[in-house]
Design a protein around this motif. Structure first.
Motif, PDB file in Angstrom:
ATOM      1  N   THR A  40      -4.686   3.680 -13.663  1.00 49.89           N
ATOM      2  CA  THR A  40      -5.522   2.688 -12.676  1.00 49.89           C
ATOM      3  C   THR A  40      -5.641   1.487 -13.521  1.00 49.89           C
ATOM      4  OG1 THR A  40      -6.825   4.245 -14.178  1.00 49.89           O
ATOM      5  CG2 THR A  40      -6.769   4.730 -11.878  1.00 49.89           C
ATOM      6  N   LEU A  41      -5.623   1.368 -14.727  1.00 55.16           N
ATOM      7  CA  LEU A  41      -5.881  -0.091 -14.791  1.00 55.16           C
ATOM      8  C   LEU A  41      -5.215  -1.011 -14.803  1.00 55.16           C
ATOM      9  CD1 LEU A  41      -7.217   1.405 -18.905  1.00 55.16           C
ATOM     10  CD2 LEU A  41      -8.647  -0.102 -16.812  1.00 55.16           C
ATOM     11  N   TYR A  42      -3.528  -0.739 -15.015  1.00 56.35           N
ATOM     12  CA  TYR A  42      -2.519  -0.966 -14.177  1.00 56.35           C
ATOM     13  C   TYR A  42      -2.104  -1.343 -13.163  1.00 56.35           C
ATOM     14  CZ  TYR A  42       2.439  -1.775 -13.312  1.00 56.35           C
ATOM     15  OH  TYR A  42       3.766  -2.281 -12.553  1.00 56.35           O
ATOM     16  N   LEU A  43      -2.683  -0.428 -12.290  1.00 56.06           N
ATOM     17  CA  LEU A  43      -2.511  -1.243 -10.694  1.00 56.06           C
ATOM     18  C   LEU A  43      -3.480  -2.348 -10.536  1.00 56.06           C
ATOM     19  CD1 LEU A  43      -2.306   2.501  -9.271  1.00 56.06           C
ATOM     20  CD2 LEU A  43      -0.454   0.116  -9.207  1.00 56.06           C
ATOM     21  N   LYS A  44      -5.144  -2.117 -11.037  1.00 57.85           N
ATOM     22  CA  LYS A  44      -6.334  -3.020 -10.819  1.00 57.85           C
ATOM     23  C   LYS A  44      -5.974  -4.353 -11.539  1.00 57.85           C
ATOM     24  CE  LYS A  44     -11.282  -2.592 -10.622  1.00 57.85           C
ATOM     25  NZ  LYS A  44     -11.319  -4.624 -11.153  1.00 57.85           N
ATOM     26  N   ASP A  45      -5.639  -4.154 -12.608  1.00 57.80           N
ATOM     27  CA  ASP A  45      -5.763  -5.124 -13.831  1.00 57.80           C
ATOM     28  C   ASP A  45      -4.528  -6.197 -14.034  1.00 57.80           C
ATOM     29  OD1 ASP A  45      -7.910  -4.434 -14.519  1.00 57.80           O
ATOM     30  OD2 ASP A  45      -7.769  -3.245 -16.343  1.00 57.80           O
ATOM     31  N   ASP A  46      -3.417  -5.554 -13.941  1.00 60.48           N
ATOM     32  CA  ASP A  46      -1.805  -5.863 -14.072  1.00 60.48           C
ATOM     33  C   ASP A  46      -1.300  -6.151 -12.363  1.00 60.48           C
ATOM     34  OD1 ASP A  46      -0.665  -6.370 -15.787  1.00 60.48           O
ATOM     35  OD2 ASP A  46       0.991  -5.802 -15.162  1.00 60.48           O
ATOM     36  N   LEU A  47      -1.925  -5.609 -10.649  1.00 54.90           N
ATOM     37  CA  LEU A  47      -0.904  -5.774 -10.200  1.00 54.90           C
ATOM     38  C   LEU A  47      -2.129  -6.403  -8.993  1.00 54.90           C
ATOM     39  CD1 LEU A  47       1.408  -3.043  -9.302  1.00 54.90           C
ATOM     40  CD2 LEU A  47       1.571  -5.679 -10.767  1.00 54.90           C
ATOM     41  N   LYS A  48      -3.732  -6.073  -9.823  1.00 52.72           N
ATOM     42  CA  LYS A  48      -5.301  -6.776  -8.540  1.00 52.72           C
ATOM     43  C   LYS A  48      -4.761  -6.424  -7.787  1.00 52.72           C
ATOM     44  CE  LYS A  48      -4.916  -9.774 -12.335  1.00 52.72           C
ATOM     45  NZ  LYS A  48      -5.935  -9.937 -13.460  1.00 52.72           N
ATOM     46  N   PHE A  49      -4.243  -4.969  -7.211  1.00 53.35           N
ATOM     47  CA  PHE A  49      -4.898  -4.614  -6.510  1.00 53.35           C
ATOM     48  C   PHE A  49      -6.833  -3.937  -6.321  1.00 53.35           C
ATOM     49  CE2 PHE A  49      -0.399  -2.641  -6.515  1.00 53.35           C
ATOM     50  CZ  PHE A  49       0.058  -3.130  -5.236  1.00 53.35           C
ATOM     51  N   SER A  50      -6.555  -3.861  -4.712  1.00 50.65           N
ATOM     52  CA  SER A  50      -8.347  -3.503  -4.718  1.00 50.65           C
ATOM     53  C   SER A  50      -8.638  -2.487  -5.350  1.00 50.65           C
ATOM     54  CB  SER A  50      -8.819  -3.537  -3.566  1.00 50.65           C
ATOM     55  OG  SER A  50      -7.551  -3.026  -2.916  1.00 50.65           O
ATOM     56  N   VAL A  51     -10.324  -1.574  -5.811  1.00 48.14           N
ATOM     57  CA  VAL A  51     -10.683  -0.302  -5.961  1.00 48.14           C
ATOM     58  C   VAL A  51      -9.890   0.618  -4.590  1.00 48.14           C
ATOM     59  CG1 VAL A  51     -12.187   1.330  -6.041  1.00 48.14           C
ATOM     60  CG2 VAL A  51     -12.251  -1.376  -7.403  1.00 48.14           C
TER      61      VAL A  51
END
Length: 403
Positions: A40-51
């Motif tokens: 979840t951290l990778y998807l949100k912080d690294d790839l900048k996906f929304s919640v």
């Protein structure tokens, strides 16, 4: 102290070397999937996906796990546990390495679904292998050893994963995950090749009963889904409860959750060996584990005293230590009525389904009705599971199948 230590070591005696190798392979595999806690951290912080997008990708994660468990059971019965384990581990390693190159929403939904589908075909095959390489009287302790390996792997994985992210970034995490799975495959081929390792308990079923006609098992299955849903709250909604209601720091939350793994490591094997020597049935002990887990939620609503958090954690930990090994052993015993892969895949699927609905369901309830009411609902689900297991116990006794 020396006597106590020797008695602890004695609880591990009698297990076959193949089960020990299987535990090591499982440890390497579970420690190797260190990307999962950081997903979840990778998807949100690294790839900048929304919640919202992250929640859909994680739903694909859960659905892949359910599909993988089902397919794993089917393949195990068709081509054998060894081929499924080897192909699952090797393919998972390759897919983990490839996953880092996906960066769109659609590709990640498909990619993570495929990773979990392939990865979780391993689990039913692993349980069948464990049953084959265990003496009948040692199967519950064999399950406990595998659980110990899984817990140690999950404990070591995030710590190593955090270090890798700090030094190599998320890309390094995917590479290490993939290579670790491939190394586990090589180890499996070396030590568990059926031509080298001799089975202890060959399960030969001449007239297998279809699992879909085994009504007692389906009662058990529903009860395990409910058990899984309430248990998983301790790893999703409960940390938020500790922080928002009781004001615990991240360190304090980590210590409290760490008590779960510490007590399992220290006490589960001696506890299981002692319980095996009692006259309680496997379903009776599973029932006891669910009762303790259910009580832990009601305890939280009794008082605002912070010490109740530790008592609740103790209740759920003992409930887990009793409930899960004996429920797994019941599923392995039941598998001798039909196709073993099919039965054990459904046992794995019960917890995969709990993963799909447990985390998101608990969080949604907390957001709409608050923690206190959520704990009452979780306790109510636990009570429903208790009623089902009591009914199952009665059905099995009437059929003279209660063991």
């Amino acid at each position: 102290m020396k006597t106590l230590f020797n008695n602890y070591l004695n609880t591990f005696k009698g297990l076959s070397k193949e089960v020990w190798w299987l535990a090591l392979i499982t440890f390497v595999n579970r420690a190797g999937t260190m990307v999962i806690p950081f997903l979840t951290l990778y998807l949100k912080d690294d790839l900048k996906f929304s919640v919202e997008n992250v929640s859909w990708i994680m739903a694909a994660f859960g659905l892949g796990s359910v599909a993988g468990a089902w397919i794993g059971g089917k393949l195990t019965d068709k081509i054998g546990y060894y081929k499924v384990m080897v192909r699952s581990l090797l393919s998972t390693g390759i897919l983990f390495i490839a996953l880092q190159f996906l960066n769109t929403f659609a590709s990640l939904c498909i990619g993570i679904f495929l990773v979990m589908l392939v990865a979780d075909t391993f689990r039913p095959a692993m349980f069948v292998a464990m049953s084959v390489y265990s003496k009948p009287e040692n199967k519950t302790r064999s399950v406990t050893l595998i659980r110990l390996a899984i817990n140690l792997g999950f404990s070591a994985g995030p710590a190593v994963g955090g270090l890798i992210i700090t030094t190599l970034g998320y890309s390094g995490l995917f590479w290490v995950d993939g290579i670790t799975c491939i190394l586990a495959t090589i180890l499996l081929i070396k030590v568990l090749n059926p031509r080298v390792a001799q089975p202890i308990d060959n399960i030969i079923i001449e007239n297998p009963i279809s699992i879909y006609k085994d009504k007692p098992f389906w009662i058990f299955f529903v009860a395990m889904v409910l058990f899984g849903i309430i248990f998983l709250q301790y790893f999703s909604t409960m940390p938020l409860y500790y922080k928002e209601i009781h004001g615990l720091s991240v360190l304090q939350i980590g210590i409290l959750l760490g008590l779960n793994g510490f007590f399992i490591f220290l006490l589960e094997m001696p506890l299981i060996k002692w319980l095996e020597q009692t006259k309680h049935s496997k379903i009776g002990l599973t029932l006891g584990g669910l009762i303790l887990t259910t009580l832990s939620f009601y305890l939280l609503n009794l008082t605002s005293w912070i010490g109740i958090l530790a008592i609740g954690m103790l209740f759920v930990t003992v409930g887990e230590m009793i409930g899960f090994p004996f429920s797994n052993a019941f599923a392995m015993d039941r598998a001798k009525k039909g196709k073993s892969g099919e039965y054990l895949s459904m046992y794995v699927m019960a917890f995969a389904i709990a993963n799909v609905f447990g985390h998101s369901g608990g969080l949604r309830l907390v957001g709409s009705i608050g923690y206190k009411n959520t704990w009452y609902i979780m306790g109510g689900l636990g009570l429903l599971g208790i009623v089902l297991l009591l009914y199952l116990k009665r059905v099995l006794r009437s059929k003279n199948e209660l063991t």
